[in-house]
Scaffold this motif. Sequence first.
Motif, short mmCIF file in Angstrom:
data_model
loop_
_atom_site.label_atom_id
_atom_site.label_comp_id
_atom_site.label_asym_id
_atom_site.label_seq_id
_atom_site.Cartn_x
_atom_site.Cartn_y
_atom_site.Cartn_z
N ASN A 28 0.82 -1.20 0.00
CA ASN A 28 0.00 0.00 0.00
C ASN A 28 0.87 1.26 0.00
O ASN A 28 0.60 2.20 -0.75
N ILE A 29 1.91 1.28 0.83
CA ILE A 29 2.81 2.43 0.88
C ILE A 29 3.49 2.62 -0.47
O ILE A 29 3.60 3.74 -0.98
N PHE A 30 3.95 1.54 -1.08
CA PHE A 30 4.60 1.61 -2.38
C PHE A 30 3.66 2.14 -3.45
O PHE A 30 4.02 3.03 -4.23
N LEU A 31 2.44 1.61 -3.51
CA LEU A 31 1.50 2.04 -4.54
C LEU A 31 1.08 3.49 -4.37
O LEU A 31 0.96 4.23 -5.34
N VAL A 32 0.87 3.93 -3.13
CA VAL A 32 0.48 5.32 -2.90
C VAL A 32 1.60 6.26 -3.33
O VAL A 32 1.34 7.28 -3.99
N SER A 33 2.84 5.93 -2.99
CA SER A 33 3.94 6.80 -3.38
C SER A 33 4.15 6.78 -4.90
O SER A 33 4.46 7.81 -5.51
N TYR A 34 3.98 5.62 -5.53
CA TYR A 34 4.12 5.53 -6.99
C TYR A 34 3.04 6.34 -7.70
O TYR A 34 3.33 7.08 -8.64
N LEU A 35 1.80 6.24 -7.25
CA LEU A 35 0.72 6.99 -7.88
C LEU A 35 0.87 8.49 -7.63
O LEU A 35 0.51 9.30 -8.49
N ARG A 36 1.39 8.87 -6.48
CA ARG A 36 1.62 10.29 -6.19
C ARG A 36 2.70 10.86 -7.11
O ARG A 36 2.59 12.00 -7.55
N GLN A 37 3.72 10.07 -7.44
CA GLN A 37 4.76 10.54 -8.35
C GLN A 37 4.24 10.71 -9.76
O GLN A 37 4.69 11.58 -10.49
N ARG A 38 3.31 9.88 -10.17
CA ARG A 38 2.79 9.93 -11.54
C ARG A 38 1.65 10.91 -11.71
O ARG A 38 1.14 11.08 -12.81
N ARG A 39 1.24 11.58 -10.64
CA ARG A 39 0.15 12.55 -10.72
C ARG A 39 0.57 13.73 -11.59
O ARG A 39 1.67 14.26 -11.45
N GLN A 40 -0.30 14.17 -12.48
CA GLN A 40 0.03 15.25 -13.38
C GLN A 40 -0.01 16.58 -12.66
O GLN A 40 -0.77 16.78 -11.72
N CYS A 41 0.80 17.49 -13.15
CA CYS A 41 0.91 18.81 -12.55
C CYS A 41 0.82 19.84 -13.66
O CYS A 41 1.45 19.70 -14.71
N ILE A 42 0.03 20.89 -13.45
CA ILE A 42 -0.09 21.97 -14.43
C ILE A 42 0.74 23.13 -13.91
O ILE A 42 0.54 23.60 -12.79
N LEU A 43 1.67 23.59 -14.72
CA LEU A 43 2.55 24.69 -14.33
C LEU A 43 2.37 25.83 -15.32
O LEU A 43 2.66 25.69 -16.51
N ILE A 44 1.87 26.97 -14.84
CA ILE A 44 1.69 28.17 -15.66
C ILE A 44 2.67 29.19 -15.15
O ILE A 44 2.56 29.66 -14.02
N THR A 45 3.67 29.55 -15.96
CA THR A 45 4.71 30.44 -15.47
C THR A 45 4.44 31.90 -15.77
O THR A 45 4.92 32.77 -15.08
N GLN A 46 3.67 32.20 -16.81
CA GLN A 46 3.39 33.60 -17.12
C GLN A 46 1.93 33.72 -17.53
O GLN A 46 1.51 33.13 -18.51
N GLY A 47 1.18 34.50 -16.77
CA GLY A 47 -0.26 34.57 -17.01
C GLY A 47 -0.69 35.73 -17.86
O GLY A 47 -1.67 35.66 -18.59
N ALA A 48 0.03 36.88 -17.86
CA ALA A 48 -0.45 38.08 -18.52
C ALA A 48 0.25 38.35 -19.85
O ALA A 48 -0.02 39.34 -20.49
#
Length: 71
Positions: A28-48
């Motif tokens: 369970n600990i392994f799967l939770v950490s693996y899925l957390r690493q593969r979670r997508q992240c949206i990065l917006i560096t300049q908005g205007a």
Amino acid sequence: MAWLSIHSAALCLIINAAMLLVWMVYLNIFLVSYLRQRRQCILITQGAGAVSRRAASFRISGWSRSMSSTC
């Protein structure tokens, strides 16, 4: 010592069940950490855009959302 040999089957069953529980917790600990690493992240560096002196930076990821702006 005689008690141990009489109840060896029950003790073996209890110990094996405890080991199975420990391995399931590890899985369970392994799967939770693996899925957390593969979670997508949206990065917006300049908005205007490039014209504006103000740039907003947003990071949207799971539980944390942070906003910082510089002048």
